[in-house]
Design a protein around this motif. Sequence first.
Motif, PDB file in Angstrom:
ATOM      1  N   PRO A  92     -38.280 -57.855  56.349  1.00 50.28           N
ATOM      2  CA  PRO A  92     -38.472 -56.901  55.250  1.00 50.28           C
ATOM      3  C   PRO A  92     -37.521 -55.712  55.365  1.00 50.28           C
ATOM      4  CG  PRO A  92     -40.278 -56.770  56.839  1.00 50.28           C
ATOM      5  CD  PRO A  92     -39.443 -57.942  57.243  1.00 50.28           C
ATOM      6  N   THR A  93     -36.929 -55.347  54.238  1.00 56.09           N
ATOM      7  CA  THR A  93     -36.041 -54.179  54.212  1.00 56.09           C
ATOM      8  C   THR A  93     -36.522 -53.142  53.207  1.00 56.09           C
ATOM      9  OG1 THR A  93     -34.623 -55.296  52.617  1.00 56.09           O
ATOM     10  CG2 THR A  93     -33.987 -55.478  54.929  1.00 56.09           C
ATOM     11  N   LEU A 223     -43.674 -46.124  61.647  1.00 52.45           N
ATOM     12  CA  LEU A 223     -42.828 -47.042  62.401  1.00 52.45           C
ATOM     13  C   LEU A 223     -41.475 -47.196  61.711  1.00 52.45           C
ATOM     14  CD1 LEU A 223     -45.935 -48.051  62.825  1.00 52.45           C
ATOM     15  CD2 LEU A 223     -44.834 -50.065  63.797  1.00 52.45           C
ATOM     16  N   PRO A 224     -40.392 -47.304  62.488  1.00 52.12           N
ATOM     17  CA  PRO A 224     -39.125 -47.712  61.855  1.00 52.12           C
ATOM     18  C   PRO A 224     -39.303 -49.084  61.190  1.00 52.12           C
ATOM     19  CG  PRO A 224     -38.755 -46.948  64.103  1.00 52.12           C
ATOM     20  CD  PRO A 224     -40.236 -47.061  63.931  1.00 52.12           C
ATOM     21  N   MET A 225     -38.565 -49.316  60.117  1.00 53.55           N
ATOM     22  CA  MET A 225     -38.698 -50.600  59.412  1.00 53.55           C
ATOM     23  C   MET A 225     -38.497 -51.774  60.360  1.00 53.55           C
ATOM     24  SD  MET A 225     -39.207 -51.748  56.225  1.00 53.55           S
ATOM     25  CE  MET A 225     -38.443 -50.818  54.912  1.00 53.55           C
ATOM     26  N   VAL A 226     -37.497 -51.705  61.226  1.00 57.84           N
ATOM     27  CA  VAL A 226     -37.228 -52.856  62.102  1.00 57.84           C
ATOM     28  C   VAL A 226     -38.227 -52.958  63.251  1.00 57.84           C
ATOM     29  CG1 VAL A 226     -34.785 -53.136  61.522  1.00 57.84           C
ATOM     30  CG2 VAL A 226     -35.456 -51.557  63.365  1.00 57.84           C
ATOM     31  N   PHE A 229     -42.622 -51.376  60.136  1.00 60.23           N
ATOM     32  CA  PHE A 229     -43.165 -50.567  59.050  1.00 60.23           C
ATOM     33  C   PHE A 229     -43.738 -51.481  57.955  1.00 60.23           C
ATOM     34  CE2 PHE A 229     -42.788 -48.357  54.986  1.00 60.23           C
ATOM     35  CZ  PHE A 229     -43.321 -47.122  55.278  1.00 60.23           C
TER      36      PHE A 229
END
Lengths: 404, 140
Positions: A92-93, A223-226, A229
């Motif tokens: 997911p981005t 949370l950071p996406m990677v 998140f």
Amino acid sequence: MPEIGTFDMNRRGFLQLIGATGAAALMASCNRVSAGLESLSTPENLARFPEKTELILLTDRPPQLETAIHYFRQDLTSNEAFFVRWHLEGIPTSVDLRTFRLNVTGHVRQPLQLSVDDLRSQFEPISIVAVNQCSGNSRSRFEPRVPGGQWNDGACGNAKWTGVSMKSILDRAQVKAGAVDVSFNGLDVPPLPSIADFVKALSIDHARDGEVMVAYAMNDQPLPMVNGFPLRLVVPGWYGTYWVKALSDITVLPQPFSNFWTDKAYRIPNTPNGTESPKDLDKDTIPINRFNVRSIFVRPDPNEILHPGIPTEIEGVAFDSGYGIRRVEVSSDGGTSWADARLDPDIGKYSWRRWRTSWTPGSRGQYRLMARATNAVGETQSKEQWNRSGFMWNVIQQVDVKVE
Amino acid sequence: MNPRTRTLVLLLGLVALATSCGQSSNISQQANRGINARMGSMPDANNPLHTIVLPHDEPVFPPGAGRDEFVTACVVCHSPRYITMQPRFPRATWLSEVKKMQNTYGAHISDEQAVKIADYLFSINGKASSGKAPKGTYGE
């Protein structure tokens, strides 16, 4: 064109030259090609992903990023420096919190669709400091080498996770009698329909132990996406494969969960310490589960140059699956004699625990420092270990230093 | 082919070889450059839409037999860095990895292509087998 004329005149000699050395030159050039490829995996190969600092690049698509050891000088690993490991290309981005919902379905009386705001406002928040560690952390240390993510020791990190206990979510969903497993799916998707979606499961009792949680914050930040998140499953004391990122679906099952990622992948030999012989692979395997006890040197850096007669601070971290680290011993003579390191205060049973000692090298030379952690139930680090997947590394930790 | 033409062809061949070598050294240059991704901002509590842009910077692979098959069948699902991060493996290990992609993950690879890809991976990151080669497993 004088050059060609020159070559033409010496064509016979030239052809002989090519015959004699051409193959060697070709071989040499091929070796250089391979050397170029190998240099890609050196620690100098850093990458900066969104919301992250520079991390050691294993792969970029999907991302696998390793934390440099010096970040472990802090008890909590920053979100920017925390390691990253995804399985499927379709990560997911983009997440829209207005439409994102955590779905709780299956063997429940009251299916739920919870927004992140619902989780924050309608449930009692809990926090826990816990190490997350990739199953394959330190895989590059296995000999013979095994295929897979070639991690050094930085596929782990320690963070304060805040969120909602899985128990409170399942209680609100009113789990029906006869529930066996709970499965967890995230927003990541396979690049081919033939690839199994990455879904993991825990037993209903484990999921309801009050410690397994859905985290919406990491070190008090989103949370950071990677790193998953907006929501990530936190399974304290268990390997990272269970810590499903971008968690979107919780399914309660009245029968044992079964899929590729549990039945075929992430399995370990059913032997003490998950070890087996390369010559005779074990047929009896079980899903990987709780952490092995292990330690990591934080100081000195590998190949750091120390000096004779000068006291040097040796420092590291050690962790286990939650019993608690009780002892860390350090050796500077190849394991013949051991001295106890001092343990920093305990900051949580699922946190790592820092240890320190001072070492004064006697004379010049190459030294191998070793560290051995032991937990409250007597589990300790092994002298040797191997398995086909390179999982659960816990061999007595070593670092080579030079004294000049 | 007259002698002068043959020399020209030979020279062109050498130039091609030199060019390919140059290309191979570019691989490490490219790797050392690292990835210069745009830094996304941290998730903002006031902005419900959170988006990042992933960097895309993959190594260029050296020419060779099987390279086309590799690029077509493998790189559609993952970065070639899945190859470059591995140590040198015996051919049997590379073939096992390719077979895993074909049979377990359903990569669109024929048996013939699988062999070509394994040969290519072995040619760029292989080593002679010493005893039993470790086979690939899952989830690693």
